[in-house]
Design a protein around this motif. Structure first.
Motif, PDB file in Angstrom:
ATOM      1  N   MET A   1       0.850  -1.183   0.000  1.00 51.41           N
ATOM      2  CA  MET A   1       0.000   0.000   0.000  1.00 51.41           C
ATOM      3  C   MET A   1       0.891   1.242   0.000  1.00 51.41           C
ATOM      4  O   MET A   1       1.647   1.472   0.952  1.00 51.41           O
ATOM      5  N   ARG A   2       0.844   1.989  -1.083  1.00 51.30           N
ATOM      6  CA  ARG A   2       1.746   3.120  -1.224  1.00 51.30           C
ATOM      7  C   ARG A   2       1.104   4.406  -0.728  1.00 51.30           C
ATOM      8  O   ARG A   2      -0.039   4.716  -1.067  1.00 51.30           O
ATOM      9  N   ALA A   3       1.853   5.154   0.074  1.00 49.57           N
ATOM     10  CA  ALA A   3       1.373   6.428   0.597  1.00 49.57           C
ATOM     11  C   ALA A   3       2.196   7.568   0.021  1.00 49.57           C
ATOM     12  O   ALA A   3       3.408   7.438  -0.184  1.00 49.57           O
ATOM     13  N   VAL A   4       1.545   8.685  -0.221  1.00 50.90           N
ATOM     14  CA  VAL A   4       2.224   9.901  -0.671  1.00 50.90           C
ATOM     15  C   VAL A   4       2.732  10.638   0.561  1.00 50.90           C
ATOM     16  O   VAL A   4       1.973  10.902   1.502  1.00 50.90           O
ATOM     17  N   ARG A   5       4.008  10.975   0.558  1.00 50.27           N
ATOM     18  CA  ARG A   5       4.586  11.674   1.696  1.00 50.27           C
ATOM     19  C   ARG A   5       4.221  13.157   1.628  1.00 50.27           C
ATOM     20  O   ARG A   5       4.297  13.781   0.578  1.00 50.27           O
ATOM     21  N   VAL A   6       3.813  13.703   2.764  1.00 53.62           N
ATOM     22  CA  VAL A   6       3.430  15.121   2.833  1.00 53.62           C
ATOM     23  C   VAL A   6       4.694  15.951   3.019  1.00 53.62           C
ATOM     24  O   VAL A   6       5.376  15.853   4.048  1.00 53.62           O
ATOM     25  N   THR A   7       5.018  16.738   2.021  1.00 57.61           N
ATOM     26  CA  THR A   7       6.217  17.568   2.026  1.00 57.61           C
ATOM     27  C   THR A   7       5.849  19.018   1.717  1.00 57.61           C
ATOM     28  O   THR A   7       4.736  19.320   1.275  1.00 57.61           O
ATOM     29  N   ARG A   8       6.808  19.893   1.909  1.00 60.88           N
ATOM     30  CA  ARG A   8       6.595  21.303   1.576  1.00 60.88           C
ATOM     31  C   ARG A   8       6.268  21.470   0.099  1.00 60.88           C
ATOM     32  O   ARG A   8       5.378  22.239  -0.273  1.00 60.88           O
ATOM     33  N   SER A   9       6.976  20.739  -0.762  1.00 62.82           N
ATOM     34  CA  SER A   9       6.728  20.884  -2.197  1.00 62.82           C
ATOM     35  C   SER A   9       5.332  20.373  -2.568  1.00 62.82           C
ATOM     36  O   SER A   9       4.663  20.947  -3.432  1.00 62.82           O
ATOM     37  N   LEU A  10       4.874  19.317  -1.915  1.00 60.74           N
ATOM     38  CA  LEU A  10       3.518  18.827  -2.171  1.00 60.74           C
ATOM     39  C   LEU A  10       2.495  19.914  -1.834  1.00 60.74           C
ATOM     40  O   LEU A  10       1.569  20.185  -2.610  1.00 60.74           O
ATOM     41  N   LEU A  11       2.655  20.555  -0.691  1.00 64.59           N
ATOM     42  CA  LEU A  11       1.700  21.565  -0.254  1.00 64.59           C
ATOM     43  C   LEU A  11       1.739  22.792  -1.156  1.00 64.59           C
ATOM     44  O   LEU A  11       0.688  23.359  -1.493  1.00 64.59           O
ATOM     45  N   ARG A  12       2.914  23.202  -1.552  1.00 61.67           N
ATOM     46  CA  ARG A  12       3.015  24.387  -2.410  1.00 61.67           C
ATOM     47  C   ARG A  12       2.421  24.131  -3.786  1.00 61.67           C
ATOM     48  O   ARG A  12       1.963  25.061  -4.450  1.00 61.67           O
ATOM     49  N   GLY A  13       2.411  22.881  -4.198  1.00 61.94           N
ATOM     50  CA  GLY A  13       1.755  22.545  -5.454  1.00 61.94           C
ATOM     51  C   GLY A  13       0.268  22.284  -5.318  1.00 61.94           C
ATOM     52  O   GLY A  13      -0.407  21.960  -6.303  1.00 61.94           O
ATOM     53  N   TRP A  14      -0.251  22.434  -4.117  1.00 57.32           N
ATOM     54  CA  TRP A  14      -1.659  22.164  -3.811  1.00 57.32           C
ATOM     55  C   TRP A  14      -2.185  23.332  -2.973  1.00 57.32           C
ATOM     56  O   TRP A  14      -2.568  23.164  -1.817  1.00 57.32           O
ATOM     57  N   PRO A  15      -2.209  24.533  -3.515  1.00 57.51           N
ATOM     58  CA  PRO A  15      -2.486  25.726  -2.708  1.00 57.51           C
ATOM     59  C   PRO A  15      -3.913  25.759  -2.172  1.00 57.51           C
ATOM     60  O   PRO A  15      -4.855  25.281  -2.817  1.00 57.51           O
ATOM     61  N   LEU A  16      -4.049  26.338  -1.007  1.00 59.85           N
ATOM     62  CA  LEU A  16      -5.367  26.529  -0.410  1.00 59.85           C
ATOM     63  C   LEU A  16      -6.170  27.545  -1.219  1.00 59.85           C
ATOM     64  O   LEU A  16      -5.602  28.370  -1.936  1.00 59.85           O
ATOM     65  N   PRO A  17      -7.494  27.503  -1.102  1.00 52.84           N
ATOM     66  CA  PRO A  17      -8.314  28.502  -1.804  1.00 52.84           C
ATOM     67  C   PRO A  17      -7.933  29.923  -1.405  1.00 52.84           C
ATOM     68  O   PRO A  17      -7.488  30.170  -0.285  1.00 52.84           O
ATOM     69  N   ALA A  18      -8.095  30.847  -2.335  1.00 48.82           N
ATOM     70  CA  ALA A  18      -7.813  32.255  -2.053  1.00 48.82           C
ATOM     71  C   ALA A  18      -8.623  32.715  -0.851  1.00 48.82           C
ATOM     72  O   ALA A  18      -9.781  32.310  -0.678  1.00 48.82           O
ATOM     73  N   PRO A  19      -8.045  33.565   0.001  1.00 53.29           N
ATOM     74  CA  PRO A  19      -8.701  33.910   1.261  1.00 53.29           C
ATOM     75  C   PRO A  19      -9.894  34.836   1.151  1.00 53.29           C
ATOM     76  O   PRO A  19     -10.659  34.977   2.106  1.00 53.29           O
ATOM     77  N   GLY A  20     -10.105  35.478   0.011  1.00 51.99           N
ATOM     78  CA  GLY A  20     -11.217  36.409  -0.092  1.00 51.99           C
ATOM     79  C   GLY A  20     -10.908  37.709   0.624  1.00 51.99           C
ATOM     80  O   GLY A  20      -9.816  37.924   1.145  1.00 51.99           O
ATOM     81  N   THR A  21     -11.886  38.572   0.705  1.00 51.73           N
ATOM     82  CA  THR A  21     -11.656  39.910   1.249  1.00 51.73           C
ATOM     83  C   THR A  21     -12.453  40.204   2.513  1.00 51.73           C
ATOM     84  O   THR A  21     -12.313  41.278   3.083  1.00 51.73           O
ATOM     85  N   SER A  22     -13.284  39.284   2.965  1.00 51.77           N
ATOM     86  CA  SER A  22     -14.080  39.534   4.169  1.00 51.77           C
ATOM     87  C   SER A  22     -14.238  38.255   4.974  1.00 51.77           C
ATOM     88  O   SER A  22     -13.956  37.151   4.482  1.00 51.77           O
ATOM     89  N   LYS A  23     -14.741  38.395   6.194  1.00 51.20           N
ATOM     90  CA  LYS A  23     -14.943  37.215   7.043  1.00 51.20           C
ATOM     91  C   LYS A  23     -16.002  36.285   6.466  1.00 51.20           C
ATOM     92  O   LYS A  23     -15.938  35.065   6.666  1.00 51.20           O
ATOM     93  N   GLU A  24     -16.963  36.834   5.733  1.00 49.17           N
ATOM     94  CA  GLU A  24     -17.963  35.966   5.104  1.00 49.17           C
ATOM     95  C   GLU A  24     -17.325  35.096   4.031  1.00 49.17           C
ATOM     96  O   GLU A  24     -17.728  33.948   3.828  1.00 49.17           O
ATOM     97  N   ASP A  25     -16.331  35.631   3.330  1.00 53.30           N
ATOM     98  CA  ASP A  25     -15.642  34.854   2.298  1.00 53.30           C
ATOM     99  C   ASP A  25     -14.923  33.649   2.884  1.00 53.30           C
ATOM    100  O   ASP A  25     -14.724  32.641   2.198  1.00 53.30           O
ATOM    101  N   ARG A  26     -14.490  33.751   4.130  1.00 52.44           N
ATOM    102  CA  ARG A  26     -13.681  32.688   4.734  1.00 52.44           C
ATOM    103  C   ARG A  26     -14.512  31.726   5.576  1.00 52.44           C
ATOM    104  O   ARG A  26     -13.960  30.839   6.224  1.00 52.44           O
ATOM    105  N   GLY A  27     -15.814  31.884   5.554  1.00 52.77           N
ATOM    106  CA  GLY A  27     -16.682  30.846   6.076  1.00 52.77           C
ATOM    107  C   GLY A  27     -16.990  30.920   7.560  1.00 52.77           C
ATOM    108  O   GLY A  27     -16.249  31.487   8.358  1.00 52.77           O
ATOM    109  N   ARG A  28     -18.113  30.291   7.894  1.00 50.65           N
ATOM    110  CA  ARG A  28     -18.588  30.214   9.273  1.00 50.65           C
ATOM    111  C   ARG A  28     -18.372  28.801   9.798  1.00 50.65           C
ATOM    112  O   ARG A  28     -18.726  27.836   9.127  1.00 50.65           O
TER     113      ARG A  28
END
Length: 281
Positions: A1-28
């Motif tokens: 069973m092969r697992a993908v190792r979590v590295t800095r390069s993996l995360l940088r290639g998988w960016p989080l959604p843009a933060p938006g401009t208000s608290k409503e954009d970033r969710g409740r």
């Protein structure tokens, strides 16, 4: 069973959604938890979610200590839930269930005793996305959330959930995580110094961290809060889980450098989270 190792390069290639401009954009988000014995756990999770970038936070906790909770965290809205003779949360009122339906993500379980509590079952049925931690890790409280669920057990909790001995889980954690993900139709974060993240379709990631100080009271509450905050920002169940595990591990390493390898408190990792997320983005 092969697992993908979590590295800095993996995360940088998988960016989080843009933060938006208000608290409503970033969710409740809503954090449901606490008990007479452990009233402070939701505070750790709630702050972690805000540190991870969530826009708005509500804490639902026991009515007898809800006022103190709100004073301790002025950034959060607070709702009081009735408490049984055992000091555990009872059922949510109708208005609370409606708030759960409107949330971006709901974390349930910090500070609660393990069991299919009325609140856990209500949340599993109503919330759009559910993170089940600690006291909500019970089969009857997970089934209704299948397909929109993350569970975050450590080894003994996973053993209890599956009817196994802890050593059976420790001997084959990757396989157990994948099997549990399929069984509960959930993303599984089987946490420890080596953390396994599994999906119902059999994908698997592994993250290792040399931060023994993270093995302390409240550390899991912080991890679950980071994860829920990332969900509120728009990350999907898998991305939020992988990123949260990585950010939490790095926060533990930073606390070890600045406080000491052992003996730092879970709350002392919270202030590092924004900086870590910035550095990984």
């Amino acid at each position: 069973m092969r697992a993908v190792r979590v590295t800095r390069s993996l995360l940088r290639g998988w960016p989080l959604p843009a933060p938006g401009t208000s608290k409503e954009d970033r969710g409740r988000i809503i954090v449901v938890g606490g008990s007479r014995q452990v009233p402070g756990a939701p505070l750790l999770s709630g702050e972690a979610a805000l540190r991870a970038g969530a826009g708005k936070l509500m804490l639902m906790t026991g009515e007898p200590w809800a006022l103190q909770t709100g004073l301790a965290m002025p950034e959060a809205g607070v709702a009081g839930i009735g408490v049984g003779e055992d000091g555990e949360l009872g059922a949510l009122e109708v208005a609370m269930v409606e708030l759960v339906r409107q949330a971006g993500a709901v974390l349930v379980g910090p500070g609660m005793a393990t069991g299919a509590s009325p609140a856990s079952i209500q949340i599993a049925r109503a919330a759009p996305l559910v993170v089940a931690d600690a006291g909500s890790l019970h089969e009857d409280a997970l089934r209704p959330a299948a397909g929109r669920l993350v569970i975050t057990p450590h080894v003994p909790e996973m053993a209890d959930l599956l009817g196994l001995r802890p050593e059976q889980v420790s001997q084959r954690p990757a396989e157990i995580a994948v099997d549990a993900a399929a069984q509960f139709e959930a993303v599984v974060v089987l946490k420890g110094p080596t953390t396994w993240i599994a999906t119902p379709d059999g994908r698997l990631w592994v993250h290792e961290v040399d931060a023994p100080g993270l093995g302390t009271s409240g550390s899991g509450d912080v991890l679950a809060g980071i994860l829920t905050g990332l969900l509120a920002r728009g990350a999907d169940l898998v991305q939020a889980s992988v990123w949260a595990v990585a950010a939490h591990g790095r926060a533990g390493r930073m606390a070890a450098r600045n406080v000491g390898r052992l003996g730092f408190l879970a709350r002392e990792t919270l202030g590092y989270i924004p900086r870590i997320l910035d550095s990984l983005s």
